[in-house]
Design a protein around this motif. Structure first.
Motif, PDB file in Angstrom:
ATOM      1  N   GLY A 150       4.927  -0.343 -10.934  1.00 15.89           N
ATOM      2  CA  GLY A 150       3.683   0.274 -11.366  1.00 15.89           C
ATOM      3  C   GLY A 150       2.648   0.258 -10.247  1.00 15.89           C
ATOM      4  O   GLY A 150       2.797  -0.436  -9.240  1.00 15.89           O
ATOM      5  N   SER A 151       1.603   1.024 -10.424  1.00 19.89           N
ATOM      6  CA  SER A 151       0.607   1.128  -9.358  1.00 19.89           C
ATOM      7  C   SER A 151      -0.801   1.206  -9.928  1.00 19.89           C
ATOM      8  O   SER A 151      -0.997   1.472 -11.117  1.00 19.89           O
ATOM      9  CB  SER A 151       0.881   2.371  -8.503  1.00 19.89           C
ATOM     10  OG  SER A 151       0.670   3.569  -9.250  1.00 19.89           O
ATOM     11  N   LEU A 152      -1.764   0.966  -9.050  1.00 18.77           N
ATOM     12  CA  LEU A 152      -3.175   1.089  -9.380  1.00 18.77           C
ATOM     13  C   LEU A 152      -3.884   1.854  -8.274  1.00 18.77           C
ATOM     14  O   LEU A 152      -3.497   1.755  -7.102  1.00 18.77           O
ATOM     15  CB  LEU A 152      -3.825  -0.294  -9.506  1.00 18.77           C
ATOM     16  CG  LEU A 152      -3.538  -1.125 -10.758  1.00 18.77           C
ATOM     17  CD1 LEU A 152      -4.144  -2.514 -10.595  1.00 18.77           C
ATOM     18  CD2 LEU A 152      -4.100  -0.443 -11.994  1.00 18.77           C
ATOM     19  N   PRO A 159       0.810  -1.223   0.000  1.00 17.76           N
ATOM     20  CA  PRO A 159       0.000   0.000   0.000  1.00 17.76           C
ATOM     21  C   PRO A 159       0.838   1.265   0.000  1.00 17.76           C
ATOM     22  O   PRO A 159       1.894   1.335   0.632  1.00 17.76           O
ATOM     23  CB  PRO A 159      -0.797  -0.127   1.306  1.00 17.76           C
ATOM     24  CG  PRO A 159       0.067  -0.958   2.202  1.00 17.76           C
ATOM     25  CD  PRO A 159       0.764  -1.938   1.286  1.00 17.76           C
ATOM     26  N   ARG A 160       0.331   2.250  -0.719  1.00 20.70           N
ATOM     27  CA  ARG A 160       0.846   3.604  -0.710  1.00 20.70           C
ATOM     28  C   ARG A 160      -0.358   4.538  -0.690  1.00 20.70           C
ATOM     29  O   ARG A 160      -1.465   4.108  -0.988  1.00 20.70           O
ATOM     30  CB  ARG A 160       1.728   3.866  -1.943  1.00 20.70           C
ATOM     31  CG  ARG A 160       3.048   3.100  -1.938  1.00 20.70           C
ATOM     32  CD  ARG A 160       3.957   3.553  -0.807  1.00 20.70           C
ATOM     33  NE  ARG A 160       5.240   2.845  -0.803  1.00 20.70           N
ATOM     34  CZ  ARG A 160       5.512   1.776  -0.088  1.00 20.70           C
ATOM     35  NH1 ARG A 160       4.535   1.244   0.676  1.00 20.70           N
ATOM     36  NH2 ARG A 160       6.695   1.216  -0.101  1.00 20.70           N
ATOM     37  N   PRO A 161      -0.196   5.804  -0.334  1.00 21.80           N
ATOM     38  CA  PRO A 161      -1.368   6.695  -0.254  1.00 21.80           C
ATOM     39  C   PRO A 161      -2.205   6.668  -1.535  1.00 21.80           C
ATOM     40  O   PRO A 161      -1.714   6.973  -2.615  1.00 21.80           O
ATOM     41  CB  PRO A 161      -0.733   8.081  -0.028  1.00 21.80           C
ATOM     42  CG  PRO A 161       0.541   7.779   0.700  1.00 21.80           C
ATOM     43  CD  PRO A 161       1.043   6.496   0.093  1.00 21.80           C
ATOM     44  N   GLN A 162      -3.451   6.246  -1.395  1.00 25.30           N
ATOM     45  CA  GLN A 162      -4.442   6.200  -2.466  1.00 25.30           C
ATOM     46  C   GLN A 162      -4.099   5.250  -3.613  1.00 25.30           C
ATOM     47  O   GLN A 162      -4.773   5.241  -4.633  1.00 25.30           O
ATOM     48  CB  GLN A 162      -4.707   7.615  -3.024  1.00 25.30           C
ATOM     49  CG  GLN A 162      -5.237   8.563  -1.975  1.00 25.30           C
ATOM     50  CD  GLN A 162      -5.630   9.905  -2.546  1.00 25.30           C
ATOM     51  OE1 GLN A 162      -5.658  10.111  -3.747  1.00 25.30           O
ATOM     52  NE2 GLN A 162      -5.934  10.842  -1.674  1.00 25.30           N
ATOM     53  N   ARG A 163      -3.056   4.416  -3.436  1.00 22.12           N
ATOM     54  CA  ARG A 163      -2.672   3.486  -4.501  1.00 22.12           C
ATOM     55  C   ARG A 163      -2.073   2.220  -3.903  1.00 22.12           C
ATOM     56  O   ARG A 163      -1.799   2.154  -2.699  1.00 22.12           O
ATOM     57  CB  ARG A 163      -1.654   4.127  -5.460  1.00 22.12           C
ATOM     58  CG  ARG A 163      -2.137   5.413  -6.100  1.00 22.12           C
ATOM     59  CD  ARG A 163      -1.225   5.911  -7.185  1.00 22.12           C
ATOM     60  NE  ARG A 163      -1.323   5.133  -8.418  1.00 22.12           N
ATOM     61  CZ  ARG A 163      -2.266   5.316  -9.343  1.00 22.12           C
ATOM     62  NH1 ARG A 163      -3.202   6.218  -9.164  1.00 22.12           N
ATOM     63  NH2 ARG A 163      -2.272   4.590 -10.450  1.00 22.12           N
ATOM     64  N   THR A 164      -1.873   1.228  -4.750  1.00 25.59           N
ATOM     65  CA  THR A 164      -1.109   0.053  -4.375  1.00 25.59           C
ATOM     66  C   THR A 164       0.000  -0.115  -5.412  1.00 25.59           C
ATOM     67  O   THR A 164      -0.223   0.093  -6.607  1.00 25.59           O
ATOM     68  CB  THR A 164      -1.991  -1.213  -4.321  1.00 25.59           C
ATOM     69  OG1 THR A 164      -1.217  -2.326  -3.896  1.00 25.59           O
ATOM     70  CG2 THR A 164      -2.618  -1.530  -5.657  1.00 25.59           C
ATOM     71  N   VAL A 165       1.212  -0.467  -4.965  1.00 24.62           N
ATOM     72  CA  VAL A 165       2.384  -0.523  -5.838  1.00 24.62           C
ATOM     73  C   VAL A 165       2.872  -1.960  -5.947  1.00 24.62           C
ATOM     74  O   VAL A 165       3.082  -2.639  -4.930  1.00 24.62           O
ATOM     75  CB  VAL A 165       3.511   0.376  -5.308  1.00 24.62           C
ATOM     76  CG1 VAL A 165       4.760   0.237  -6.171  1.00 24.62           C
ATOM     77  CG2 VAL A 165       3.058   1.834  -5.264  1.00 24.62           C
ATOM     78  N   HIS A 202      -9.510   1.491  -6.002  1.00 24.76           N
ATOM     79  CA  HIS A 202     -10.837   0.973  -6.360  1.00 24.76           C
ATOM     80  C   HIS A 202     -10.786   0.090  -7.604  1.00 24.76           C
ATOM     81  O   HIS A 202     -11.827  -0.333  -8.094  1.00 24.76           O
ATOM     82  CB  HIS A 202     -11.814   2.131  -6.599  1.00 24.76           C
ATOM     83  CG  HIS A 202     -11.481   2.967  -7.801  1.00 24.76           C
ATOM     84  ND1 HIS A 202     -10.433   3.856  -7.809  1.00 24.76           N
ATOM     85  CD2 HIS A 202     -12.029   3.010  -9.045  1.00 24.76           C
ATOM     86  CE1 HIS A 202     -10.365   4.442  -9.002  1.00 24.76           C
ATOM     87  NE2 HIS A 202     -11.321   3.937  -9.764  1.00 24.76           N
ATOM     88  N   LEU A 203      -9.560  -0.201  -8.086  1.00 27.87           N
ATOM     89  CA  LEU A 203      -9.423  -0.969  -9.314  1.00 27.87           C
ATOM     90  C   LEU A 203      -8.504  -2.176  -9.126  1.00 27.87           C
ATOM     91  O   LEU A 203      -7.522  -2.110  -8.393  1.00 27.87           O
ATOM     92  CB  LEU A 203      -8.845  -0.094 -10.434  1.00 27.87           C
ATOM     93  CG  LEU A 203      -9.750   1.002 -10.989  1.00 27.87           C
ATOM     94  CD1 LEU A 203      -8.987   1.850 -11.978  1.00 27.87           C
ATOM     95  CD2 LEU A 203     -10.983   0.400 -11.656  1.00 27.87           C
ATOM     96  N   GLY A 204      -8.824  -3.267  -9.831  1.00 25.68           N
ATOM     97  CA  GLY A 204      -7.966  -4.445  -9.814  1.00 25.68           C
ATOM     98  C   GLY A 204      -8.057  -5.202  -8.510  1.00 25.68           C
ATOM     99  O   GLY A 204      -8.468  -4.676  -7.477  1.00 25.68           O
ATOM    100  N   GLY A 205      -7.652  -6.456  -8.571  1.00 26.91           N
ATOM    101  CA  GLY A 205      -7.694  -7.270  -7.361  1.00 26.91           C
ATOM    102  C   GLY A 205      -6.841  -6.708  -6.252  1.00 26.91           C
ATOM    103  O   GLY A 205      -7.288  -6.586  -5.106  1.00 26.91           O
TER     104      GLY A 205
END
Length: 250
Positions: free
Chosen positions: A132-134, A107-113, A137-140
């Motif tokens: 890369g990150s998402l 986890p990172r602020p407002q994203r996952t890396v 609210h998207l992706g598994g």
């Protein structure tokens, strides 16, 4: 009033040059100078410094590209994001048993890396890559992070306008919060073409024995390789996630 010193300007130009080469591919010094708005002599000096330190290579036509040495830096940087993880064999076993691509994301602020990716079948169609990150609210991996991570879903939605990647991306507040509740109930989530059309994934949280969220683990591939196998794949991901969490050195 403090002014920017020369070393800082040089570092800024160097960073911009590296980012430009990474994005655009090989460039000549005049092309780089035009791209980033610096004098040609400065571009020649920057490229010369990169080549001398082994960070770039010059092609026969004079164009310069970044060298593979940057991959080592990237691997080292990603490794520092998971100092608690020491069991690559668990990811390999999951990849081999599922034949799908395995992702470990933090986890990172407002994203996952993404910090680990082991190629399975159908890797050409997958979007997420190491580093890369998402959005959450998207992706598994993103949606599992939103459901089990430290970031409150309501606060995330208040600070982040959900973007759509495909027609099946979760977008409304209700849909996202309902997905969080379902993921918490099942302890896994299914990504069905919400990031890339034709691609699916199954994700589960990596938790310490006391419930601390460490990462999201997922397997992904062509939608046809996911649909109809969701429960079996979920069990595989959950089992591996539990082993990783139990052996994590936090």
């Amino acid at each position: 009033m403090p002014t920017t010193d020369k070393p800082s300007r040089v570092l800024t130009s160097l960073r911009t040059a590296v980012e430009t080469l990474a994005r655009s591919g090989p460039l000549t010094a005049p092309e780089l100078a035009k791209e980033i708005g610096i004098p040609r002599p400065s571009a020649y000096r920057l490229m010369g410094a990169l080549i001398q330190d082994g960070l770039a290579t010059q092609q026969p036509d004079g164009a310069v590209s970044l060298s593979t040495k940057w991959l080592h830096f990237g691997d080292q940087a990603l490794a520092t994001a998971t100092p608690w993880f020491h069991h690559e064999e668990l990811l390999r076993s999951l990849r081999d048993s599922s034949r799908l691509t395995v992702y470990l994301s933090v986890p990172r602020p407002q994203r996952t890396v993404c910090v680990r990716r082991l190629h399975g079948q159908g890797v050409q169609v997958l979007v997420l890559h190491p580093g890369g990150s998402l959005p959450l609210h998207l992706g598994g991996v993103g949606r599992i992070t939103l459901a089990f991570g430290d970031e409150e879903p309501e606060e995330y939605l208040a600070a982040h306008h959900p973007e759509r990647f495909t027609p099946r991306s979760l977008e409304t507040r209700k849909a996202i919060l309902d997905d969080v509740a379902l993921s918490r109930e099942r302890h896994y989530c299914i990504s069905d073409e919400d990031v890339t059309v034709g691609v699916g994934a199954v994700a589960a949280p990596v938790l310490t024995p006391d419930g601390q969220f460490l990462a999201a683990l997922s397997i992904a591939g062509r939608r046809d390789d996911i649909v109809g196998r969701e429960k079996d794949l979920a069990r595989q991901v959950q089992t591996t996630a539990a082993k990783i969490g139990d052996t994590a050195e936090v």
